[in-house]
Motif scaffolding. Structure first.
Motif, short mmCIF file in Angstrom:
data_model
loop_
_atom_site.label_atom_id
_atom_site.label_comp_id
_atom_site.label_asym_id
_atom_site.label_seq_id
_atom_site.Cartn_x
_atom_site.Cartn_y
_atom_site.Cartn_z
N THR B 3 0.85 -1.18 0.00
CA THR B 3 0.00 0.00 0.00
C THR B 3 0.89 1.24 0.00
O THR B 3 2.10 1.13 0.15
N CYS B 4 0.27 2.42 -0.17
CA CYS B 4 1.05 3.65 -0.19
C CYS B 4 1.67 3.88 1.19
O CYS B 4 0.95 4.00 2.18
N GLN B 5 3.01 3.93 1.22
CA GLN B 5 3.68 4.16 2.50
C GLN B 5 4.75 5.23 2.33
O GLN B 5 5.78 5.00 1.70
N ALA B 27 7.94 -1.76 -7.68
CA ALA B 27 6.74 -2.37 -8.25
C ALA B 27 5.52 -1.53 -7.92
O ALA B 27 4.62 -1.33 -8.74
N HIS B 28 5.51 -0.99 -6.70
CA HIS B 28 4.38 -0.15 -6.31
C HIS B 28 4.39 1.16 -7.12
O HIS B 28 3.34 1.60 -7.61
N LEU B 29 5.56 1.75 -7.26
CA LEU B 29 5.65 3.02 -8.00
C LEU B 29 5.15 2.86 -9.42
O LEU B 29 4.57 3.78 -10.00
N THR B 31 2.76 1.26 -10.44
CA THR B 31 1.30 1.24 -10.54
C THR B 31 0.62 2.41 -9.84
O THR B 31 -0.58 2.59 -9.95
N CYS B 32 1.38 3.19 -9.07
CA CYS B 32 0.75 4.22 -8.24
C CYS B 32 1.25 5.61 -8.61
O CYS B 32 2.37 5.99 -8.28
N GLU B 33 0.40 6.35 -9.26
CA GLU B 33 0.73 7.69 -9.71
C GLU B 33 1.05 8.62 -8.53
O GLU B 33 1.99 9.42 -8.56
N SER B 34 0.26 8.46 -7.47
CA SER B 34 0.42 9.33 -6.31
C SER B 34 1.81 9.13 -5.67
O SER B 34 2.47 10.10 -5.31
N CYS B 35 2.24 7.90 -5.54
CA CYS B 35 3.56 7.66 -4.94
C CYS B 35 4.69 8.04 -5.89
O CYS B 35 5.77 8.40 -5.44
N ARG B 36 4.43 7.97 -7.18
CA ARG B 36 5.44 8.45 -8.13
C ARG B 36 5.68 9.94 -7.92
O ARG B 36 6.80 10.41 -7.89
#
Ligand SMILES: [Zn+2]
Lengths: 177, 137
Positions: B3-5, B27-29, B31-36
Motif C-alpha cells: 500500500t502507499c507508505q 513495483a508499487h511506484l 502502478t501508483c501515480e500518487s507515490c510516483r
C-alpha cells in the motif's frame, strides 16, 4: 593545506596555523551554525566559540583524523545548548499547532524562499537532524551520537520532518493557484 | 501488493532500502501515480536539504582578529595549570558553564542588537571578538 598540517601548526602555536584553520573552516562552521540557529549574531558568536574550544583542545586532536567531524560536533553541541537555554520550557521538538499533518497530493515546485521558510518553521531539533542527515550525509547512528538522541527518535524526526516539509510546500503551492 | 507508505518512499529515494525492499517499492511506484509524484517530490526536497548552507549568509567575522584571539587562547593554554584541572578536551562536549565560564568577562561586549543572544551566550562563557565595529578587545 591538509588537516594534518593545520592541526600540527596549531598544536605548536604557529600563527599561520590559526589563520589557515579559519581560512579552511570558518565559513563552513558559520553556515552550519546559521542553519541550526537561523540568526546571524548567534551564528557569529557560536563560530568564535567553536574555534576557541578547538584551540583549547588542540593537543588532544589527532592529526591523522579529519577535522570537520570534530568541528561539526562542537557546532552541533553548542547550538543545542544555546537553543535549550533560550527555550528552557519549550521542547525543542514540539510541533506547532499549525503544523499538524494535512492531506496533500499536489506535486509542488517550490522556491528557495519557500523552502527556507518551511525549514524555519520546523522545530529546531528536527531541522538540525535533517541537516545532519542530508547536508552532512551522516548515518542515523552518528546523528544520534552527535545530538545525544536515541536512534529511533532521530529517525522519527527525519521522516516526520520530511513529510511535514512536503505538506508545507504542497500547501504553499496550492495557495498560489 | 504494497500500500502507499510515505516512509518507504522516503527510504527508497534516500537509497536506504535493501535491494529486495527496493524492488517492492519500485513495483508499487509502477502502478501508483500518487507515490510516483511523492518520490519525485522527495528527490527534489532531498537535494535542497543537502544544500541548505546556500541559504546561510556569508560569515562577516574578521578572520585576522579571530586568528589573533585563537593564538592568544593557545598561549594561555601553555601556562601551567593548577593540579586537578579538568581536561579541556572534554569541555565542549558538556558545554557546562561551570567549566567554561571562568575565562573572561563577556559583559561589556554585549551592548549590541543581540542582547538577548548575548545574555544566553554569556552563560556559556562567551567572548565576542573579531567582530566588525565591536571593539571588544
Ligand atoms: Zn502509492
Amino acid at each position: 593545506m591538509d588537516d594534518r598540517a593545520l592541526i600540527e601548526l596549531c598544536q605548536c602555536g604557529h600563527p599561520a596555523g590559526f589563520s589557515r584553520l579559519l581560512a579552511a573552516y570558518q565559513d563552513r562552521v558559520y553556515r552550519t551554525a546559521y542553519t541550526f540557529l537561523r540568526n546571524r549574531e548567534d551564528a557569529r558568536d557560536l563560530t568564535q566559540e567553536v574555534f576557541l574550544r578547538t584551540v583549547r583542545a588542540v593537543n588532544s586532536l589527532d592529526p591523522d583524523r579529519p577535522l570537520w567531524p570534530w568541528l561539526r560536533r562542537v557546532t552541533t553541541n553548542l547550538s543545542l545548548t544555546l537553543l535549550k537555554k533560550r527555550t528552557p520550557h519549550l521542547s525543542l521538538d514540539a510541533l506547532p499547532e499549525s503544523a499538524q499533518p494535512q492531506d496533500c497530493s499536489a506535486e509542488p515546485a517550490w522556491t528557495q524562499l519557500e523552502i527556507r521558510e518551511a525549514l524555519g518553521e520546523l522545530p529546531p531539533l528536527w531541522r538540525i537532524v535533517l541537516t545532519l542527515r542530508h547536508q552532512e550525509e551522516l548515518p542515523y547512528e552518528e546523528i544520534a551520537r552527535v545530538t545525544d538522541l536515541p536512534v529511533g527518535t532521530v529517525k522519527t524526526y527525519i521522516f516526520r520532518g520530511r513529510r511535514l516539509l512536503r505538506e508545507r510546500l504542497a500547501l504553499r503551492e496550492g495557495s498560489h493557484r | 501488493m504494497m500500500t502507499c507508505q510515505d516512509d518507504l518512499v522516503q527510504m527508497y529515494v534516500d537509497g536506504d532500502l535493501q535491494p529486495a525492499e527496493g524492488d517492492i517499492v519500485e513495483a508499487h511506484l509502477a502502478t501508483c501515480e500518487s507515490c510516483r509524484r511523492r518520490a519525485v517530490f522527495y528527490k527534489g526536497l532531498f537535494w535542497d536539504l543537502a544544500h541548505t548552507e546556500r541559504f546561510a549568509p556569508a560569515s562577516d567575522l574578521e578572520p585576522e582578529a579571530l586568528a589573533e584571539a585563537l593564538r592568544a587562547e593557545w598561549v594561555k593554554g601553555q601556562e601551567p595549570k593548577p593540579v586537578g584541572a579538568v581536561a579541556l578536551a572534554t569541555l565542549w562536549f558538556t558545554a557546562n558553564p561551570v567549566f567554561t565560564g571562568t575565562a573572561h568577562a563577556a559583559g561589556r561586549a554585549l551592548a549590541s542588537p543581540a542582547q538577548a543572544a548575548g545574555r544566553a551566550l554569556t552563560g556559556l562563557g562567551w567572548r565576542l571578538i573579531g567582530r566588525k565595529g565591536g571593539g571588544s578587545r
